[in-house]
Design a protein around this motif. Structure first.
Motif, PDB file in Angstrom:
ATOM      1  N   UNK A 174     -18.095 -19.573 -43.084  1.00 36.45           N
ATOM      2  CA  UNK A 174     -17.768 -20.984 -42.867  1.00 36.45           C
ATOM      3  C   UNK A 174     -17.657 -21.308 -41.383  1.00 36.45           C
ATOM      4  N   UNK A 175     -17.038 -20.408 -40.611  1.00 41.71           N
ATOM      5  CA  UNK A 175     -16.914 -20.643 -39.174  1.00 41.71           C
ATOM      6  C   UNK A 175     -18.289 -20.704 -38.527  1.00 41.71           C
ATOM      7  N   UNK A 176     -19.185 -19.792 -38.890  1.00 44.83           N
ATOM      8  CA  UNK A 176     -20.513 -19.769 -38.297  1.00 44.83           C
ATOM      9  C   UNK A 176     -21.335 -20.981 -38.728  1.00 44.83           C
ATOM     10  N   UNK A 177     -21.166 -21.429 -39.968  1.00 43.03           N
ATOM     11  CA  UNK A 177     -21.845 -22.648 -40.422  1.00 43.03           C
ATOM     12  C   UNK A 177     -21.399 -23.846 -39.588  1.00 43.03           C
ATOM     13  N   UNK A 178     -20.106 -23.947 -39.351  1.00 41.28           N
ATOM     14  CA  UNK A 178     -19.571 -25.076 -38.579  1.00 41.28           C
ATOM     15  C   UNK A 178     -20.071 -25.022 -37.139  1.00 41.28           C
ATOM     16  N   UNK A 179     -20.123 -23.824 -36.544  1.00 42.12           N
ATOM     17  CA  UNK A 179     -20.628 -23.698 -35.172  1.00 42.12           C
ATOM     18  C   UNK A 179     -22.091 -24.139 -35.110  1.00 42.12           C
ATOM     19  N   UNK A 180     -22.903 -23.664 -36.068  1.00 46.55           N
ATOM     20  CA  UNK A 180     -24.317 -24.042 -36.087  1.00 46.55           C
ATOM     21  C   UNK A 180     -24.481 -25.548 -36.268  1.00 46.55           C
ATOM     22  N   UNK A 181     -23.671 -26.136 -37.164  1.00 50.14           N
ATOM     23  CA  UNK A 181     -23.746 -27.582 -37.378  1.00 50.14           C
ATOM     24  C   UNK A 181     -23.344 -28.352 -36.124  1.00 50.14           C
ATOM     25  N   UNK A 182     -22.371 -27.830 -35.393  1.00 46.95           N
ATOM     26  CA  UNK A 182     -21.971 -28.472 -34.149  1.00 46.95           C
ATOM     27  C   UNK A 182     -23.094 -28.472 -33.124  1.00 46.95           C
ATOM     28  N   UNK A 183     -23.813 -27.361 -33.016  1.00 47.77           N
ATOM     29  CA  UNK A 183     -24.941 -27.287 -32.080  1.00 47.77           C
ATOM     30  C   UNK A 183     -26.041 -28.266 -32.488  1.00 47.77           C
ATOM     31  N   UNK A 184     -26.344 -28.309 -33.782  1.00 47.92           N
ATOM     32  CA  UNK A 184     -27.367 -29.242 -34.271  1.00 47.92           C
ATOM     33  C   UNK A 184     -26.930 -30.686 -34.054  1.00 47.92           C
ATOM     34  N   UNK A 185     -25.649 -30.983 -34.337  1.00 49.80           N
ATOM     35  CA  UNK A 185     -25.141 -32.333 -34.129  1.00 49.80           C
ATOM     36  C   UNK A 185     -25.199 -32.752 -32.670  1.00 49.80           C
ATOM     37  N   UNK A 186     -24.879 -31.823 -31.758  1.00 51.07           N
ATOM     38  CA  UNK A 186     -24.945 -32.125 -30.323  1.00 51.07           C
ATOM     39  C   UNK A 186     -26.372 -32.451 -29.905  1.00 51.07           C
ATOM     40  N   UNK A 187     -27.330 -31.742 -30.514  1.00 48.08           N
ATOM     41  CA  UNK A 187     -28.738 -31.972 -30.171  1.00 48.08           C
ATOM     42  C   UNK A 187     -29.248 -33.284 -30.767  1.00 48.08           C
ATOM     43  N   UNK A 188     -28.904 -33.562 -32.023  1.00 42.57           N
ATOM     44  CA  UNK A 188     -29.438 -34.740 -32.698  1.00 42.57           C
ATOM     45  C   UNK A 188     -28.708 -36.028 -32.329  1.00 42.57           C
ATOM     46  N   UNK A 189     -27.395 -35.930 -32.094  1.00 41.58           N
ATOM     47  CA  UNK A 189     -26.576 -37.140 -31.957  1.00 41.58           C
ATOM     48  C   UNK A 189     -25.931 -37.265 -30.577  1.00 41.58           C
ATOM     49  N   UNK A 190     -26.489 -36.603 -29.574  1.00 35.09           N
ATOM     50  CA  UNK A 190     -25.902 -36.681 -28.237  1.00 35.09           C
ATOM     51  C   UNK A 190     -25.939 -38.091 -27.659  1.00 35.09           C
ATOM     52  N   UNK A 191     -26.933 -38.895 -28.079  1.00 35.22           N
ATOM     53  CA  UNK A 191     -27.016 -40.265 -27.575  1.00 35.22           C
ATOM     54  C   UNK A 191     -26.094 -41.214 -28.320  1.00 35.22           C
TER      55      UNK A 191
END
Length: 404
Positions: A174-191
């Motif tokens: 679960x921790x690794x899933x959340x970390x990966x989702x955070x990286x993807x979210x930063x890339x997709x939704x940074x704007x």
């Protein structure tokens, strides 16, 4: 408006004592009715604290859940402590923990003394309560999904998180899933990260928060050394349970192997008594970490139950109080906001995965189980009946199904 300029916390406006009583009343009701494990508890919390009482907004609740998923310890208990702290300060966090925890501790200590050896886990009303948990979590998935996965990107993150969670079962998944989702979210939704979010008044100073974090690490390092310094006694038990509460991610069933290694080889509890208590723990509401109360009672009576319960939950309290004062600054950072978009979507996905496994797979065994789950879901979502009514209906329905 920053956190220091906001209006005073509600407990200061309304009267601290009356707010504490309110927190105790609501958390105790949850402690008496929240069946189904940590993910189900988050659904109960969402329904009671967010939907009904609006103590927090949806996004802040999701952020708090994400924060507690990062921390070791019982995630649902940490969320409850965090809501109590935000509502009524440090004592509010303690009161919220007591209300949510004591009912199951008392029940499991009673099991240790009175009900050992009885096969209550197979009772019909227990099966009905498992079906209640399915309805509660389905309601939470629906509500959080509408708020936190409104577009294609976030829905995709949620579904991917659910798929990974279902196929990869480890203590750290679960921790690794959340970390990966955070990286993807930063890339997709940074704007989109500049979108405003509610800023919460945190009634804990940063200095005290740092003290709590230092105390957490200090106890983790010092207790094993103190244990070896002489007669172990209660200090050995406190060390064992404190370490178990400090080193497990995911909470719930994940802590059981750690507890077994601490209490069975030492001779505190036999393997048979350990398994009997684990069966009893499935029959009570509240956090599974209260299984420590049963083990402590088996090893040392009432005193042992108190030592074990405090030992296993103290790390959760120290970590939540230590993290909360830094929460607003972290979650309001433009760089962090984009990551939190992805993390919140992943939390929905993890909740969706838990709806299937373990809740659906252990509760919905026959067509009539599904029919009861649908009835309970309709009672909760469309009839908007209080959760305790749904819980009692589910328990009665489970008993009737057991007679068919």
């Amino acid at each position: 408006m920053d956190a220091n300029q906001q209006e005073a916390p509600e407990y200061a406006q309304k009267g601290k004592f009356s707010t504490l009583l309110e927190v105790l009343k609501v958390s105790t009701k949850l402690g008496l009715t929240s069946f189904g494990g940590p993910i189900a508890h988050l659904g109960y919390f969402h329904n009671e604290y967010i939907r009904r009482r609006k103590w927090m907004d949806e996004r802040s609740y999701a952020d708090l859940v994400a924060l507690c998923q990062f921390l070791p310890g019982p995630a649902s208990s940490q969320v409850g402590i965090g809501i109590g702290v935000l509502r009524a300060g440090l004592i509010g966090g303690l009161v919220a923990w007591l209300g949510f925890t004591l009912p199951s501790v008392i029940a499991l200590v009673a099991f240790a003394f009175l009900l050992q050896g009885y096969d209550i886990a197979s009772a019909g009303w227990i099966h009905g309560l498992k079906i209640v948990a399915v309805a509660i979590v389905a309601h939470a998935v629906l509500g959080m999904g509408q708020k936190l996965t409104p577009d294609r990107g976030r829905a995709t993150i949620a579904v991917a998180a659910a798929a990974v969670a279902l196929s990869w079962h480890t203590a750290y998944s679960q921790v690794l899933i959340i970390i990966a989702a955070g990286v993807i979210g930063l890339w997709l939704y940074r704007k989109k990260a500049a979108e405003g979010i509610p800023n919460l008044q945190i009634p804990v100073s940063r200095a005290f928060a740092v003290f709590c974090l230092i105390l957490f690490v200090g106890l983790l390092a010092a207790l094993p050394l103190l244990r070896q310094s002489g007669e172990a006694g209660w200090l050995a038990m406190f060390d064992s349970f404190y370490r178990s509460g400090s080193l497990v991610f995911g909470g719930g069933h994940v802590v059981l192997p750690l507890l077994e290694r601490e209490v069975v080889p030492t001779g505190w509890v036999s393997q048979e008594d350990f398994l009997a208590g684990y069966g009893a723990a499935q029959a009570v509401p509240g956090p599974l970490f209260t299984f420590a109360g049963y083990l402590g009672a088996m090893a040392g009576g009432i005193t042992g139950a108190v030592v074990a319960t405090i030992g296993i939950f103290l790390p959760a309290f120290l970590l939540v109080v230590g993290a909360l004062p830094f929460w607003n600054g972290i979650r309001s950072s433009p760089k962090i906001q984009g990551a939190l978009v992805g993390i919140n979507a992943a939390v929905v996905g993890i909740l969706l995965a838990a709806l299937y496994d373990p809740l659906w797979t252990t509760a919905i065994l026959e067509p009539m189980d599904f029919a009861l789950a649908v009835i309970l879901f309709v009672m909760l979502v469309f009839w908007k009946l209080p959760p305790w009514v749904v819980v009692l209906t589910g328990a009665a329905g489970g008993m009737l199904l057991g007679l068919v």
